[in-house]
Design a protein around this motif. Structure first.
Motif, mmCIF file in Angstrom:
data_model
loop_
_atom_site.group_PDB
_atom_site.id
_atom_site.type_symbol
_atom_site.label_atom_id
_atom_site.label_comp_id
_atom_site.label_asym_id
_atom_site.label_seq_id
_atom_site.Cartn_x
_atom_site.Cartn_y
_atom_site.Cartn_z
ATOM 1 N N ASN A 66 0.829 -1.208 0.000
ATOM 2 C CA ASN A 66 0.000 0.000 0.000
ATOM 3 C C ASN A 66 0.863 1.258 0.000
ATOM 4 N N ASN B 58 -8.304 7.932 -1.436
ATOM 5 C CA ASN B 58 -8.416 8.177 -2.863
ATOM 6 C C ASN B 58 -7.871 9.537 -3.289
ATOM 7 N N LYS B 59 -7.490 10.374 -2.326
ATOM 8 C CA LYS B 59 -6.938 11.679 -2.692
ATOM 9 C C LYS B 59 -5.646 12.015 -1.946
ATOM 10 N N SER C 132 4.044 5.628 -5.599
ATOM 11 C CA SER C 132 4.026 5.570 -7.067
ATOM 12 C C SER C 132 2.989 6.530 -7.639
ATOM 13 N N LYS C 133 1.783 6.515 -7.071
ATOM 14 C CA LYS C 133 0.717 7.395 -7.560
ATOM 15 C C LYS C 133 1.058 8.858 -7.293
ATOM 16 N N THR C 134 1.705 9.113 -6.158
ATOM 17 C CA THR C 134 2.088 10.484 -5.813
ATOM 18 C C THR C 134 3.069 11.042 -6.837
ATOM 19 N N PHE D 95 3.612 9.944 -9.869
ATOM 20 C CA PHE D 95 2.991 10.005 -11.189
ATOM 21 C C PHE D 95 2.197 11.299 -11.335
ATOM 22 N N TRP D 96 1.435 11.652 -10.311
ATOM 23 C CA TRP D 96 0.653 12.890 -10.351
ATOM 24 C C TRP D 96 1.571 14.112 -10.318
ATOM 25 N N ALA E 151 1.380 14.848 -4.067
ATOM 26 C CA ALA E 151 1.880 15.372 -5.341
ATOM 27 C C ALA E 151 2.008 16.889 -5.298
ATOM 28 N N ASN F 103 2.386 1.729 -3.405
ATOM 29 C CA ASN F 103 1.348 2.179 -4.325
ATOM 30 C C ASN F 103 1.073 3.664 -4.161
ATOM 31 N N LEU F 104 1.031 4.109 -2.896
ATOM 32 C CA LEU F 104 0.815 5.528 -2.603
ATOM 33 C C LEU F 104 1.944 6.378 -3.168
ATOM 34 N N HIS G 150 -2.732 10.786 -2.410
ATOM 35 C CA HIS G 150 -1.627 10.919 -3.361
ATOM 36 C C HIS G 150 -1.624 12.289 -4.046
#
Length: 218
Positions: free
Chosen positions: A5, A188-189, A11-13, A15-16, A195, A8-9, A191
């Motif tokens: 988890n 869901n927000k 990675s998404k951070t 990416f954004w 970012a 994943n957090l 990340h």
């Protein structure tokens, strides 16, 4: 599962963050290349954009917990687009080759500090008071020096603020790991919040590196 988890957090951070920087870069280049910056400066649009950017930051900061992930995402990208307009000054003042190479150098420096903040097992929350205290002092001195125009003081301030944002980058990455355990935050927000923080850290590092080492146009 916890490590998955967390990864994943992160990675998404990033990416954004990348999407935000990409959007800013495209807008900055278009604003410069099209000559749009001339209209913005001489037709009074600069102040309007500045106010709009401030409103977006306030909404993002104060209402982050209450707004839906979609609205938070829209605010993030709106901020990065507006900020891109202001960043067009980079292409006006500095040579393109200098901008490119120092952007890469800034990315390496930023990445190093972010990696440290992510990997360290220490809680860096006690850095907050010192970092933001020094940052506020630096910004105040910058404003004062506008009237004095002391170039040596400008260089000192740039170095101090650069070092501060190295620390802030490590701090923000460290805090992002801690925030994933905050049950009051919508996963869901989270990340998007990360970012935004890292986007601001990187932009400030890049601008200070550019101010210190950038090759200006003749």
């Amino acid at each position: 599962m916890e490590e998955e988890n967390q990864n994943n957090l992160i990675s998404k951070t990033f990416f954004w963050m990348f999407l935000g920087l990409l959007g800013s870069g495209i807008v900055a280049w278009y604003t410069y290349a099209s000559g749009l910056y001339i209209d913005i400066i001489f037709k009074g649009y600069f102040n309007i954009l500045l106010i709009l950017e401030l409103v977006v930051v306030i909404l993002f900061s104060w209402l982050f917990r209450k707004l839906s992930p979609t609205i938070v995402g829209i605010l993030y990208f709106l901020y990065s687009m507006i900020n891109g307009v202001f960043l067009s000054v980079v292409f006006i003042v500095f040579e393109l080759s200098s901008v490119v190479w120092l952007f890469i150098a800034s990315a390496v420096l930023f990445g190093g500090m972010a990696f440290f903040g992510y990997k360290t097992n220490k809680d860096l929350s006690n850095w907050r008071t010192l970092l933001f205290g020094v940052l506020i002092i630096g910004l105040i001195l910058s404003l004062i020096n506008i009237f004095f125009g002391n170039s040596t003081l400008d260089i000192i301030i740039d170095w101090v603020i650069l070092l501060v944002f190295f620390g802030v980058t490590a701090y923000d990455m460290n805090q992002l790991k801690q925030l994933q355990y905050d049950e009051s935050l919508d996963r869901n927000k989270l990340h998007i919040y990360g970012a935004m923080q890292l986007y601001l850290d990187f932009v400030n590092i890049f601008l200070r590196v550019l101010a210190l080492f950038g090759k200006r146009r003749d």
